[in-house]
Design a protein around this motif. Structure first.
Motif, PDB file in Angstrom:
ATOM      1  N   UNK A  12       0.836  -1.204   0.000  1.00 16.02           N
ATOM      2  CA  UNK A  12       0.000   0.000   0.000  1.00 16.02           C
ATOM      3  C   UNK A  12       0.866   1.246   0.000  1.00 16.02           C
ATOM      4  N   UNK A  13       1.877   1.268   0.862  1.00 21.17           N
ATOM      5  CA  UNK A  13       2.750   2.443   0.953  1.00 21.17           C
ATOM      6  C   UNK A  13       3.556   2.610  -0.326  1.00 21.17           C
ATOM      7  N   UNK A  14       3.966   1.479  -0.925  1.00 24.38           N
ATOM      8  CA  UNK A  14       4.706   1.563  -2.187  1.00 24.38           C
ATOM      9  C   UNK A  14       3.848   2.221  -3.254  1.00 24.38           C
ATOM     10  N   UNK A  15       2.559   1.864  -3.286  1.00 17.92           N
ATOM     11  CA  UNK A  15       1.668   2.504  -4.260  1.00 17.92           C
ATOM     12  C   UNK A  15       1.580   3.997  -3.980  1.00 17.92           C
ATOM     13  N   UNK A  16       1.501   4.343  -2.687  1.00 18.36           N
ATOM     14  CA  UNK A  16       1.428   5.756  -2.329  1.00 18.36           C
ATOM     15  C   UNK A  16       2.667   6.485  -2.824  1.00 18.36           C
ATOM     16  N   UNK A  17       3.836   5.885  -2.623  1.00 18.66           N
ATOM     17  CA  UNK A  17       5.079   6.526  -3.072  1.00 18.66           C
ATOM     18  C   UNK A  17       5.105   6.668  -4.592  1.00 18.66           C
ATOM     19  N   UNK A  18       4.688   5.588  -5.271  1.00 12.89           N
ATOM     20  CA  UNK A  18       4.682   5.633  -6.738  1.00 12.89           C
ATOM     21  C   UNK A  18       3.762   6.727  -7.254  1.00 12.89           C
ATOM     22  N   UNK A  19       2.603   6.863  -6.627  1.00  8.42           N
ATOM     23  CA  UNK A  19       1.662   7.877  -7.105  1.00  8.42           C
ATOM     24  C   UNK A  19       2.095   9.267  -6.669  1.00  8.42           C
ATOM     25  N   UNK A  20       2.892   9.347  -5.591  1.00 10.06           N
ATOM     26  CA  UNK A  20       3.323  10.675  -5.158  1.00 10.06           C
ATOM     27  C   UNK A  20       4.466  11.191  -6.025  1.00 10.06           C
ATOM     28  N   UNK A  21       5.453  10.326  -6.283  1.00 14.47           N
ATOM     29  CA  UNK A  21       6.676  10.829  -6.899  1.00 14.47           C
ATOM     30  C   UNK A  21       6.725  10.678  -8.418  1.00 14.47           C
ATOM     31  N   UNK A  22       5.705  10.118  -9.041  1.00 15.32           N
ATOM     32  CA  UNK A  22       5.636  10.153 -10.494  1.00 15.32           C
ATOM     33  C   UNK A  22       4.457  11.044 -10.871  1.00 15.32           C
ATOM     34  N   UNK A  23       4.418  11.450 -12.124  1.00 16.87           N
ATOM     35  CA  UNK A  23       3.263  12.238 -12.571  1.00 16.87           C
ATOM     36  C   UNK A  23       2.257  11.342 -13.255  1.00 16.87           C
ATOM     37  N   UNK A  24       2.144  10.125 -12.760  1.00 17.96           N
ATOM     38  CA  UNK A  24       1.234   9.178 -13.397  1.00 17.96           C
ATOM     39  C   UNK A  24      -0.206   9.652 -13.267  1.00 17.96           C
ATOM     40  N   UNK A  25      -0.464  10.599 -12.362  1.00 17.04           N
ATOM     41  CA  UNK A  25      -1.834  11.098 -12.232  1.00 17.04           C
ATOM     42  C   UNK A  25      -2.278  11.895 -13.461  1.00 17.04           C
ATOM     43  N   UNK A  26      -1.357  12.204 -14.356  1.00 12.15           N
ATOM     44  CA  UNK A  26      -1.773  12.828 -15.604  1.00 12.15           C
ATOM     45  C   UNK A  26      -2.531  11.847 -16.490  1.00 12.15           C
ATOM     46  N   UNK A  27      -2.388  10.556 -16.209  1.00  9.88           N
ATOM     47  CA  UNK A  27      -3.050   9.537 -17.014  1.00  9.88           C
ATOM     48  C   UNK A  27      -3.903   8.653 -16.099  1.00  9.88           C
ATOM     49  N   UNK A  28      -5.121   9.087 -15.809  1.00  5.46           N
ATOM     50  CA  UNK A  28      -5.922   8.373 -14.799  1.00  5.46           C
ATOM     51  C   UNK A  28      -6.110   6.893 -15.065  1.00  5.46           C
ATOM     52  N   UNK A  29      -6.138   6.505 -16.345  1.00  2.20           N
ATOM     53  CA  UNK A  29      -6.329   5.087 -16.625  1.00  2.20           C
ATOM     54  C   UNK A  29      -5.113   4.289 -16.157  1.00  2.20           C
ATOM     55  N   UNK A  30      -3.924   4.811 -16.468  1.00  4.51           N
ATOM     56  CA  UNK A  30      -2.710   4.135 -16.013  1.00  4.51           C
ATOM     57  C   UNK A  30      -2.659   4.115 -14.486  1.00  4.51           C
ATOM     58  N   UNK A  31      -3.041   5.235 -13.909  1.00  5.79           N
ATOM     59  CA  UNK A  31      -3.011   5.381 -12.456  1.00  5.79           C
ATOM     60  C   UNK A  31      -3.927   4.346 -11.787  1.00  5.79           C
ATOM     61  N   UNK A  32      -5.158   4.252 -12.277  1.00  5.06           N
ATOM     62  CA  UNK A  32      -6.098   3.298 -11.683  1.00  5.06           C
ATOM     63  C   UNK A  32      -5.623   1.874 -11.895  1.00  5.06           C
ATOM     64  N   UNK A  33      -5.062   1.609 -13.081  1.00  5.35           N
ATOM     65  CA  UNK A  33      -4.587   0.255 -13.344  1.00  5.35           C
ATOM     66  C   UNK A  33      -3.458  -0.102 -12.390  1.00  5.35           C
ATOM     67  N   UNK A  34      -2.552   0.843 -12.197  1.00  6.24           N
ATOM     68  CA  UNK A  34      -1.440   0.598 -11.286  1.00  6.24           C
ATOM     69  C   UNK A  34      -1.968   0.312  -9.886  1.00  6.24           C
TER      70      UNK A  34
END
Lengths: 659, 659
Positions: A303-325
């Motif tokens: 869970x924390x790893x996902x939090x770190x990944x979503x915090x330190x990448x700009x993957x939130x620019x692509x919600x589909x990728x973000x949700x899939x991750x």
């Protein structure tokens, strides 16, 4: 290739197509069952009928269809051949091999005997033990591979329980919940196992002690679905809600680890020489804690790893990728635990809690809606699928063992197990706990110990031996009976005088109820302050969480630059995102103060933040501020989910008292 | 139960747990592959690298992991025993039985020989033919049941293609699309089959004609994923987009029905006596049309049934139930077709189109977002899963048959098949079609005939015979090569001078391009008016749709009361919802006029309706008015999907000319 060989290829094709047709029919059957269930649920909701819950409906429809298949189906379509090892085989183990290779002569059709006789070898995969090699040839119709339940259907249900957990009330009642989950479930498992074993001794072929304990452990996993849906509909007291939900969420995890521990004990006991029982027992206890805490850790880390990944990448620019991750990481936590011989259920539960608590803050608005909707829908379908399946399989699963003595006894032992779990522990907890658990809440907790999907999934996971087949049958019956009986809860709630139904006056009812029901006159204070050491523990964690975990894992303020000592500033700067530094402090994330018991009441009423949700999602936003949902089956109703008002009231009440 | 028997139960438990661990590891492997793919895709998108598409990435990662497993794995963990039927067995068929019952003596561990020797019987399920019964013992690692592909992974991909279809441009190019899909795919299938067979005759063990045709049919299913993603990124001409997308969507359906027809022909041919080839051939053609149109009808009926259910019930008050019903009905259309011996792919494709065209209008705002997001995500995951799997299975699937002559020849025959499909048909179509398909578009269509998920799923569905195993291997290789090569498309587009990349000036580029590229100087007019008979057919359907289908199936205006003759008014009243009568006419639904070519341009710019979407979904709303999405893989980018501007332009252009 000769013509006749091509002809048998075509025959084989036909056979495969036939199999595929049967597969499709099987799945179709469940889809139609689910469609019927969905439409009936809608009708029930539309007409405000409450005497039967949707899972009960799914189960009843399943039973009807299962009976139809059972008594109208044609079992003769499935063929089998008895085989033995070829004479010079050197297979020498005591266990059956994984595969059989069956060499058969292709018999030529009459009139075409000129071609060469072909030998073909076919591979066969082990599926299980056949008890009665003469009869019991009923076809494996309308059944699925049990692994599908365990690996595919169960994880989203458990994850959703964690993801939509009402964390504030969960943590406020954490001590009691942990007590019920750990000690209560263990008591229940051993009580049930003991009663079953003692009772079994009266008969000629008693079940083994191992099987009895195994049954006790798996049947101790209570299912909150039915009860919580009714609680949601009827707006019961939030503390009761938290206790029942928290217990049932955690006790699944405990039960499943207990099952593993019992298996380990049996293994240790069987492989060690006599006289080492005590050591085997201690080892099993050690393994229990090892498995539980490793799984807990694994899930939290993912869970924390996902939090770190979503915090330190700009993957939130692509919600589909973000949700899939998000989805893939969460599911991986389950699989990793299973692959490492830990329990995925525990891992995925705590992964869900971490995802809700940290990762959710980092997600884009679209991904928040997406993940919430996705898991809600998958959870709804998975649950109803399991209950349909339980219904159908009671008639069609080929490996049922109808041991009526065992089943009847199981109801008695269930009753005893629940009794020894709820009342003594409540009495113990009430010695220290404020507010105490009033007697009618205890009754309700006693009665809400329904059994459901988890118990069934655990039971169907292993049906290779006859003992386990008996357990599966008993579990199916128990689940069916308790889930259908669950519909009576509305009546029970009224009869026990537990507050239901009020819309506005609920704010006072809850309070009155708590005061009126208190059985011990000397306690006049309420709120967390009465219980300083527990509050201290929670507050310690809350402080740590606010100062270090949230700044590290989310974009929330304060940043690590503000909370870490000066010497660590280079590191802190590295771990602080630009967004975190530049964002407007007024634009705080919804989840802030979730664990902080003294948080401002406004954190419940994030109308301003809630408005980033769609207008189409408005009702979700209403029920969602603070929490991600109102329980595993709530939230598909358009009216705001009930507990909100009660919740706000209770918090106000708690603080009012403690000030 | 004796102690030793309990001990073997424990051993059996261990064995089952071992199996479960391997299962979990297998799934985990794919999850980790997908996570890696998602993160790499994000990096590629973030850095605007376009030379490799995400599916290519998934495949390459899969290949690497597959090779690792292949050359580091320990295949010895899986045991097998050769068996034969017991002597007095009366099994007398030419086909292998479904189950084997294996009776084995439990050998007692040394030192405990006192207990009775137990016989236990285990059931084994048929999994397939073993080619080389001496070697080839490589374990069935990291592989799945092919039925999972066909029944679980494929349907959402196809459904999403239908649900997110750009219906306006699809219908505008309907004639050409149908021509390419039906005639082109048939040409391609027979050309490839013929070349493979002819080439095979040069070798000692030629593949059978049936297998060659089967291969030709399944490999004719082109895959739009890679190409369309690039088209979306680069904003190519909408007509080219429509042609490529439409062809590849429909040709999957045609290819799969062709496969069925060829199987049927073989069956008819094999069972009839000689000399009846012609009749078998005619019957097969009849079956082809029967299967295609029955499946089409079934899918459409299921779509319309969902529309009716959502129109005449108030299930939209409960978006979760509504979305679940939507999902279940759509999936049922697939399963029903499969169970009825039709093709589910065709059914679910047209079901998707109907759901988008009718049901979508009746859904609540929340359910619209929910279903769109849900299918987009499932589609994304399913696609990447298939490509990962293709990569891994090339190394680990135990039933590969590496016939290098067959594989090399396949590339040549693919080339020939595509050649005979695109250019002659384009030439024929250009005799009547306006605007014509310019030569560089034809080149692009020729080159965009990549092969992907559908071909692979068809190939892996049946690998019982050696011929089919050869087909699977060839298909895997072809898919891998063409998908990875797909990344070169950007270069090809530039080289062919197809308009790409312009943001604003695109509005004129598209037009100029169409005029500049026209190879036949005598045609100066554009627009649908040039082709009166086709326009008439489309307009007839459009009128019928607007007057009867939409009023019946959705809440749109005009109502049936306005469009049906006076004598039918009682019936019309019954079929008109209150909402339909009372709603404000200005609040028209988004999809209105979708099929109507002369519709007001405003129907593209429903900013007012789009605003019911969440602000979080704003970018989805922007790309969505008019259509549900911008293609199978678009929409996970936050910038509005490109084709919108081009689309609006082209429509304006077409009408400007025809006025």
């Amino acid at each position: 290739m000769s013509l006749s060989s091509e002809k048998s290829d075509i025959e084989l094709d036909e056979k495969i197509k036939q199999q595929h047709r049967i597969d499709s029919l099987n799945i179709l059957l469940y889809m139609l069952l689910l469609i019927t269930t969905v439409l009936t649920i809608w009708m029930f909701k539309h007409r405000r009928m409450r005497y039967l819950h949707e899972t009960g409906l799914a189960l009843i429809f399943g039973l009807v269809v299962g009976a139809l298949i059972r008594y109208t189906g044609d079992p003769s379509a499935i063929t089998h051949v008895e085989v033995q090892a070829v004479p010079h085989s050197d297979y020498n183990e005591s266990l059956p091999p994984d595969y059989l290779w069956f060499r058969m002569k292709r018999k030529m059709p009459p009139g075409e005997g000129s071609g060469p006789v072909e030998n073909r070898t076919y591979a066969y995969l082990l599926t299980g033990e056949v008890e009665d090699a003469t009869g019991n040839e009923f076809a494996q119709q309308a059944t699925f591979d049990p692994e599908i339940f365990f690996n595919i259907v169960l994880p989203p249900i458990i994850f959703n329980a964690g993801y939509s957990l009402k964390r504030k009330f969960f943590f406020r009642n954490l001590g009691s919940i942990l007590c019920f989950a750990f000690i209560g479930t263990t008591i229940s498992a051993f009580a049930i196992g003991g009663v079953q074993y003692t009772f079994g001794l009266l008969f000629s072929s008693p079940p083994s002690l191992l099987d009895c304990l195994y049954f006790g452990a798996l049947i101790s996993a209570t299912d909150p679905v039915t009860i919580l849906a009714i609680f949601n509909d009827l707006q019961v007291d939030v503390n009761l809600y938290a206790l029942v939900f928290g217990e049932s969420v955690l006790n699944d995890a405990v039960a499943i680890v207990l099952v593993t521990a019992i298996e380990n004990y049996a293994k240790l006991y069987a492989t060690g020489s006599d006289g080492f029982e005590a050591i085997a027992f201690l080892k099993a206890i050690g393994l229990f804690f090892y498995v539980f805490f490793s799984s807990f850790l694994l899930g939290s880390v993912m869970g924390c790893a996902t939090a770190l990944l979503t915090k330190f990448t700009h993957i939130r620019d692509f919600p589909l990728l973000e949700s899939s991750l998000f989805l893939l990481m969460s599911y991986s936590s389950f699989l990793m635990a299973e692959a490492a011989d830990l329990t995925g259920i525990v891992a995925v539960l705590f992964c869900g809690i971490c995802q809700a608590h940290y990762t959710y803050n980092n997600l884009s608005d679209e991904a928040r809606v997406r993940t919430k909707d996705f898991f809600e829908m998958i959870n709804f379908l998975a649950e109803n699928f399991i209950f349909s399946y339980i219904g159908v399989s009671l008639f069609t699963f080929p490996k049922h063992q109808w041991d009526f003595a065992f089943i009847s006894c199981a109801f008695v032992s269930l009753f005893i197990g629940r009794l020894l779990n709820v009342y003594p522990l409540s009495w113990l907890l009430n010695l220290k706990r404020r507010p105490v658990i009033p007697l009618n809440f205890q009754h309700m907790m006693f009665l809400s110990g329904l059994r459901g999907a988890i118990a069934f999934a655990l039971a169907i996971r292993n049906t290779y031996s006859v003992g386990r087949q008996t357990i599966l049958t008993a579990t199916s019956i128990i689940v069916a009976v308790t889930v259908i009986y669950g519909g009576l809860t509305t009546q029970l709630l009224l009869w026990l005088g537990i507050p239901v139904g009020g819309e506005e006056d609920d704010e006072t009812t809850g309070l009155n109820q708590l005061q009126r029901c208190r059985p011990r006159g000397q306690q006049n204070e309420t709120g967390a302050r009465d219980n300083p050491e527990k509050a201290l523990l929670v507050r310690l964690w809350s402080d740590f969480d606010t100062s270090f975990m949230k700044p590290l894992l989310t974009h929330s303020r304060p940043t690590l630059l503000e909370t870490m000592p000066l010497c660590c500033h280079p590191l802190a700067r590295l771990l602080t995102s630009t967004q975190q530094l530049t964002q407007d402090t007024s634009n705080k994330y919804e989840e802030d103060g979730e664990l902080c018991l003294e948080a401002d009441e406004a954190s419940f009423q994030h109308g301003d933040n809630g408005s980033v949700h769609s207008s189409g999602h408005q009702m979700a936003a209403v029920s969602d501020d603070g929490d991600l949902g109102t329980g595993s089956t709530a939230g598909y109703q358009r009216t705001p989910a009930p507990p909100v008002s009660t919740r706000v009231h209770l918090q106000g009440h708690g603080r009012g008292d403690s000030l």
